[in-house]
Design a protein around this motif. Structure first.
Motif, PDB file in Angstrom:
ATOM      1  N   ARG A  91       0.837  -1.204   0.000  1.00 46.97           N
ATOM      2  CA  ARG A  91       0.000   0.000   0.000  1.00 46.97           C
ATOM      3  C   ARG A  91       0.877   1.263   0.000  1.00 46.97           C
ATOM      4  N   ILE A  92       1.912   1.265   0.811  1.00 42.34           N
ATOM      5  CA  ILE A  92       2.793   2.436   0.893  1.00 42.34           C
ATOM      6  C   ILE A  92       3.558   2.626  -0.417  1.00 42.34           C
ATOM      7  N   ILE A  93       4.093   1.537  -0.960  1.00 37.99           N
ATOM      8  CA  ILE A  93       4.846   1.628  -2.218  1.00 37.99           C
ATOM      9  C   ILE A  93       3.954   2.135  -3.346  1.00 37.99           C
ATOM     10  N   LYS A  94       2.692   1.679  -3.358  1.00 40.90           N
ATOM     11  CA  LYS A  94       1.765   2.127  -4.403  1.00 40.90           C
ATOM     12  C   LYS A  94       1.525   3.620  -4.294  1.00 40.90           C
ATOM     13  N   TRP A  95       1.362   4.115  -3.058  1.00 42.34           N
ATOM     14  CA  TRP A  95       1.122   5.535  -2.859  1.00 42.34           C
ATOM     15  C   TRP A  95       2.330   6.371  -3.266  1.00 42.34           C
ATOM     16  N   VAL A  96       3.514   5.866  -2.940  1.00 39.88           N
ATOM     17  CA  VAL A  96       4.712   6.684  -3.113  1.00 39.88           C
ATOM     18  C   VAL A  96       5.303   6.575  -4.508  1.00 39.88           C
ATOM     19  N   THR A  97       5.404   5.365  -5.040  1.00 40.72           N
ATOM     20  CA  THR A  97       6.144   5.162  -6.288  1.00 40.72           C
ATOM     21  C   THR A  97       5.256   4.895  -7.499  1.00 40.72           C
ATOM     22  N   GLU A  98       3.960   4.697  -7.282  1.00 36.99           N
ATOM     23  CA  GLU A  98       3.077   4.453  -8.425  1.00 36.99           C
ATOM     24  C   GLU A  98       2.005   5.528  -8.476  1.00 36.99           C
ATOM     25  N   ASP A  99       0.749   5.124  -8.651  1.00 40.03           N
ATOM     26  CA  ASP A  99      -0.326   6.104  -8.768  1.00 40.03           C
ATOM     27  C   ASP A  99      -0.742   6.587  -7.398  1.00 40.03           C
ATOM     28  N   GLU A 100      -0.816   7.891  -7.199  1.00 41.35           N
ATOM     29  CA  GLU A 100      -1.304   8.500  -5.970  1.00 41.35           C
ATOM     30  C   GLU A 100      -2.793   8.759  -6.107  1.00 41.35           C
ATOM     31  N   PRO A 101      -3.497   8.996  -4.963  1.00 41.01           N
ATOM     32  CA  PRO A 101      -4.896   9.386  -5.047  1.00 41.01           C
ATOM     33  C   PRO A 101      -5.066  10.611  -5.935  1.00 41.01           C
ATOM     34  N   GLU A 102      -6.233  10.762  -6.526  1.00 39.09           N
ATOM     35  CA  GLU A 102      -6.508  11.799  -7.514  1.00 39.09           C
ATOM     36  C   GLU A 102      -6.166  13.198  -7.024  1.00 39.09           C
ATOM     37  N   ASP A 103      -6.525  13.496  -5.751  1.00 37.90           N
ATOM     38  CA  ASP A 103      -6.306  14.849  -5.255  1.00 37.90           C
ATOM     39  C   ASP A 103      -4.873  15.080  -4.799  1.00 37.90           C
ATOM     40  N   ASP A 104      -3.977  14.063  -4.961  1.00 34.76           N
ATOM     41  CA  ASP A 104      -2.570  14.251  -4.617  1.00 34.76           C
ATOM     42  C   ASP A 104      -1.676  14.405  -5.859  1.00 34.76           C
ATOM     43  N   ALA A 132      10.925  -7.437   8.215  1.00 36.39           N
ATOM     44  CA  ALA A 132      11.327  -7.787   6.848  1.00 36.39           C
ATOM     45  C   ALA A 132      10.603  -6.922   5.824  1.00 36.39           C
ATOM     46  N   SER A 133       9.325  -6.639   6.062  1.00 38.59           N
ATOM     47  CA  SER A 133       8.558  -5.795   5.134  1.00 38.59           C
ATOM     48  C   SER A 133       9.086  -4.365   5.142  1.00 38.59           C
ATOM     49  N   LEU A 134       9.495  -3.866   6.321  1.00 39.69           N
ATOM     50  CA  LEU A 134      10.081  -2.525   6.394  1.00 39.69           C
ATOM     51  C   LEU A 134      11.407  -2.475   5.649  1.00 39.69           C
ATOM     52  N   GLU A 135      12.199  -3.546   5.723  1.00 41.54           N
ATOM     53  CA  GLU A 135      13.475  -3.588   5.001  1.00 41.54           C
ATOM     54  C   GLU A 135      13.231  -3.573   3.495  1.00 41.54           C
ATOM     55  N   GLU A 136      12.232  -4.326   3.035  1.00 40.29           N
ATOM     56  CA  GLU A 136      11.882  -4.311   1.619  1.00 40.29           C
ATOM     57  C   GLU A 136      11.385  -2.938   1.201  1.00 40.29           C
ATOM     58  N   SER A 188      13.081  -0.586  -1.673  1.00 41.93           N
ATOM     59  CA  SER A 188      12.278  -0.101  -2.800  1.00 41.93           C
ATOM     60  C   SER A 188      12.334   1.422  -2.899  1.00 41.93           C
ATOM     61  N   LEU A 189      12.232   2.088  -1.752  1.00 40.61           N
ATOM     62  CA  LEU A 189      12.293   3.556  -1.759  1.00 40.61           C
ATOM     63  C   LEU A 189      13.678   4.039  -2.178  1.00 40.61           C
ATOM     64  N   SER A 190      14.709   3.387  -1.699  1.00 45.26           N
ATOM     65  CA  SER A 190      16.086   3.786  -2.033  1.00 45.26           C
ATOM     66  C   SER A 190      16.343   3.656  -3.531  1.00 45.26           C
ATOM     67  N   SER A 191      15.786   2.620  -4.136  1.00 46.04           N
ATOM     68  CA  SER A 191      15.975   2.430  -5.580  1.00 46.04           C
ATOM     69  C   SER A 191      15.315   3.530  -6.393  1.00 46.04           C
ATOM     70  N   HIS A 192      14.361   4.250  -5.792  1.00 45.81           N
ATOM     71  CA  HIS A 192      13.690   5.370  -6.451  1.00 45.81           C
ATOM     72  C   HIS A 192      14.224   6.707  -5.957  1.00 45.81           C
ATOM     73  N   GLY A 193      15.334   6.675  -5.212  1.00 44.68           N
ATOM     74  CA  GLY A 193      15.949   7.907  -4.745  1.00 44.68           C
ATOM     75  C   GLY A 193      15.243   8.557  -3.581  1.00 44.68           C
ATOM     76  N   LYS A 194      14.551   7.779  -2.794  1.00 43.98           N
ATOM     77  CA  LYS A 194      13.804   8.314  -1.657  1.00 43.98           C
ATOM     78  C   LYS A 194      14.316   7.684  -0.365  1.00 43.98           C
ATOM     79  N   GLN A 195      14.129   8.403   0.727  1.00 39.72           N
ATOM     80  CA  GLN A 195      14.608   7.933   2.016  1.00 39.72           C
ATOM     81  C   GLN A 195      13.422   7.603   2.936  1.00 39.72           C
TER      82      GLN A 195
END
Length: 645
Positions: A549-562, A589-593, A597-604
């Motif tokens: 859910r977090i990866i989808k929000w951050v690296t893919e499609d965000e909600p319409e009003d965002d 383990a999920s937090l490490e993944e 994932s965020l690091s690969s997109h240049g995010k911290q």
């Protein structure tokens, strides 16, 4: 120069303060181990008892007195008891006795026991509870729901018609087990077990049981000889339909229905005018007396009106010799005892707490369990079946102005006198009247307004209520309970697996970060996405869902009003863990993944406001070092580190 120096000093102070706060978060004391938690819980339980006697250790008599006060609350309030209170309790006790006698006989027949067992159950358990209970208003004795539950489960083991003695033995054994379980719950402080049945499930279960009980009373109301032993509505209606088509005597119905109308009318008048509450209370006993006289004088029993016949009188006989522990069904009886113990406690504690809140005092749940449990243990040795707090009799006791549990003592003594001297008068009591007495008590068990309230508040709770209702109605009592528990636990599991997340923004003019959907005025921080997990536990069941859910929000499609917030400019993702109480290895383990994932997109990734157990496990697993030590005391502090990312 001076101003720049002052600015530099202030900046250093802020950096020192932030560094100190980070130290607070990253270096807490090591949390207690699970074994330490269990040991502390046991130690606290034991210390509760030691505390009572520590100040009197050099005075054995005082210590003994304190021990007696602990286990027998009657010794505490009896010293302040007065003649005025006794007058009120005497009136209340006589009033509930007039309701208790016909109800006890009716509930005993509902449990497929001889009538005297219902009266026995209204003598010993109330006396035991009177000296050990903590509620002032509750009236102890047999109740309809427990009677139906016992009979519906027990008759699958032994047919009460074919082997009444064997059936009675199992009922007494189940009562003993129920009492043992209830007492154990109190001693071990396991009151949370009662909460496995939610309020919504109880509302649906009791309503379904009330309808089933009402349908079963058609046997007595119509004078049907052969009737089904099943409790589902389809079987009962088939039995009634078959009996009506056969020749049957309408005198039973005319007699029973007439007095049912009388009881319901008196109850209606009692509710409309509070001063006439006594009329509703004594109407069942008046109905029994008048109907018995009518049958005796008109010899109606010779014309087909079914009567109770012999009711064994005298003091409660000992039943120790009837408790057969070598019975082949003992395992099944123990299971029945456990189910009945939970249901009986749930009803009794709910009733007790309702009236305690009106009077403005607290009810000790663990002592209640012990007192009701011991009442049933002693009851099983004196020919009683499972007793608990009755809502209808407790309401009458409260309306009659009871002041203490002396009203239970008065009620028990009145029933005892009736057993000793008046049981022969019950010989001509028509069974249709007992059916009417039970039917008159059932409307109070169906709470339509409460069901509507549950529907308005929580649709899933309403589904659990419906499941219990239809399960009891169309399957069996135990199936109804099972359906309600399964639906309630399914709700918990579903919430745990799909806990949901929310994006946070800063409320203008405050330091608060809140859900942007709940507070549309909340402002999102440019370049920062703040996410809060709406769960107390991040574990194997929900960790992957939250991560995706977090990866989808951050690296893919965000909600319409965002979309207008330029997704590609997000530099920092802050995970607010203020709701998170604990985390397991799957969660870590999920937090490490998520971090990879965020690091690969240049995010911290940063963590804000972690709880004790959470930060301890994140440190032990080296996750804190993997995210560069970005763990902060507050969300605002984490937002301030964006410039460092």
């Amino acid at each position: 120069m001076a101003s720049s120096a002052m600015g530099s000093c202030k900046s250093e102070e802020v950096d020192i303060e932030k560094s100190t706060q980070s130290e607070w978060v990253l270096n807490p004391p090591e949390p207690p181990s699970p074994w330490r938690v269990v040991a502390d819980s046991v130690r606290k339980t034991i210390s509760l008892y030691k505390l009572k006697f520590s100040s009197h250790k050099d005075q054995p008599c005082t210590t003994l007195l304190s021990l007696l006060h602990l286990f027998f609350p009657i010794l505490s309030w009896a010293t302040n008891y007065s003649a005025t209170k006794f007058r009120k309790d005497l009136l209340a006790g006589l009033t509930i006795a007039s309701l208790c006698i016909p109800q006890s006989i009716g509930y005993a027949t509902l449990a497929h026991l001889d009538p005297q067992y219902g009266l026995y159950t209204s003598v010993v358990p109330p006396l035991v509870y009177a000296v050990m209970g903590t509620s002032r208003e509750i009236a102890i004795g047999p109740v309809a729901v427990v009677s139906l539950l016992l009979s519906s489960m027990m008759e699958k083991l032994v047919d009460p018609a074919a082997d009444p003695v064997g059936y009675t033995k199992l009922m007494l054994l189940a009562t003993l087990f129920a009492g043992i379980f209830q007492t154990s719950f109190g001693l071990l402080r396991l009151g949370f077990l009662v909460d496995f049945l939610s309020h919504a499930a109880i509302v649906g279960f009791v309503a379904g049981a009330a309808i089933v009980i009402g349908l079963q009373q058609l046997k007595g109301l119509l004078g049907i000889t052969h009737f089904t032993t099943k409790t589902d509505v389809v079987s009962v209606m088939k039995a009634v339909s078959k009996a009506v088509h056969d020749p049957w005597n309408p005198r039973n119905f005319i007699l029973g229905f007439s007095f049912l109308v009388f009881i319901l009318t008196s109850r209606f008048l009692g509710k409309r005018k509070k001063k006439l509450f006594w009329l509703a209370s004594i109407s069942p006993l008046v109905s029994v007396i008048l109907s018995t006289l009518i049958v005796y004088l008109t010899k109606a029993d010779k014309s087909g009106v079914k009567i109770v016949k012999h009711v064994r009188g005298g003091l409660n006989p000992s039943s120790i010799h009837l408790l057969a522990f070598n019975n082949p069904y003992i395992g099944e009886v123990a299971k029945i005892g456990l189910v009945v113990a939970v249901i009986a406690l749930t009803e009794s504690i709910a009733v007790g707490r309702s009236f305690a809140s009106i009077k403005g005092y607290q009810l000790d749940g663990n002592k209640e369990m012990m007192s009701i449990g011991l009442a049933n243990i002693i009851g099983s040795l004196t020919s009683c079946y499972v007793a608990t707090g009755s809502f209808s009799r407790t309401a009458v006791n409260y309306a009659a102005g009871c002041e203490s549990l002396v009203s239970n003592i008065v009620m028990a003594m009145t029933v005892l006198i009736s057993l000793q001297f008046f049981t022969k008068l019950l010989y001509y009591t028509p069974t249709a009247i007992l059916a009417s007495v039970i039917l008159s008590a059932l409307p109070g068990l169906i709470h339509i307004s409460e069901a509507y309230k549950i529907w308005k508040v929580d649709k899933f709770d309403f589904l659990a209520s419906l499941g219990a209702f239809f399960g009891v109605l169309f399957a069996s009592v135990e199936i109804g309970l099972l359906v309600a528990v399964v639906i309630s636990f399914s709700k918990i599991i579903l919430i745990s697996i799909r806990p949901g997340t929310e994006t946070l923004g800063k409320l203008p003019g405050t330091d608060l970060f809140c859900d942007v959907y709940q507070y549309p005025m909340a402002v999102k921080i440019p370049g920062v996405m703040i996410i809060r997990v709406k769960s107390a536990l991040l574990c194997f069941a929900n960790a992957n869902f939250v991560r995706e859910r977090i990866i989808k929000w951050v690296t893919e499609d965000e909600p319409e009003d965002d979309k207008r917030n330029s997704r590609n400019t997000i530099q920092l993702v802050i995970l607010d863990t203020s709701n998170l109480v604990n985390i397991d290895t799957s969660g870590i383990a999920s937090l490490e993944e998520l971090h990879r994932s965020l690091s690969s997109h240049g995010k911290q990734l940063a963590i804000a406001n972690p709880r004790w157990q959470v930060i301890h496990k994140l440190k032990v697993s080296n996750f804190v070092s993997k995210i560069g030590g970005r763990v902060f005391l507050t969300v605002e502090e984490a937002v301030g580190c964006k410039s460092q990312c």
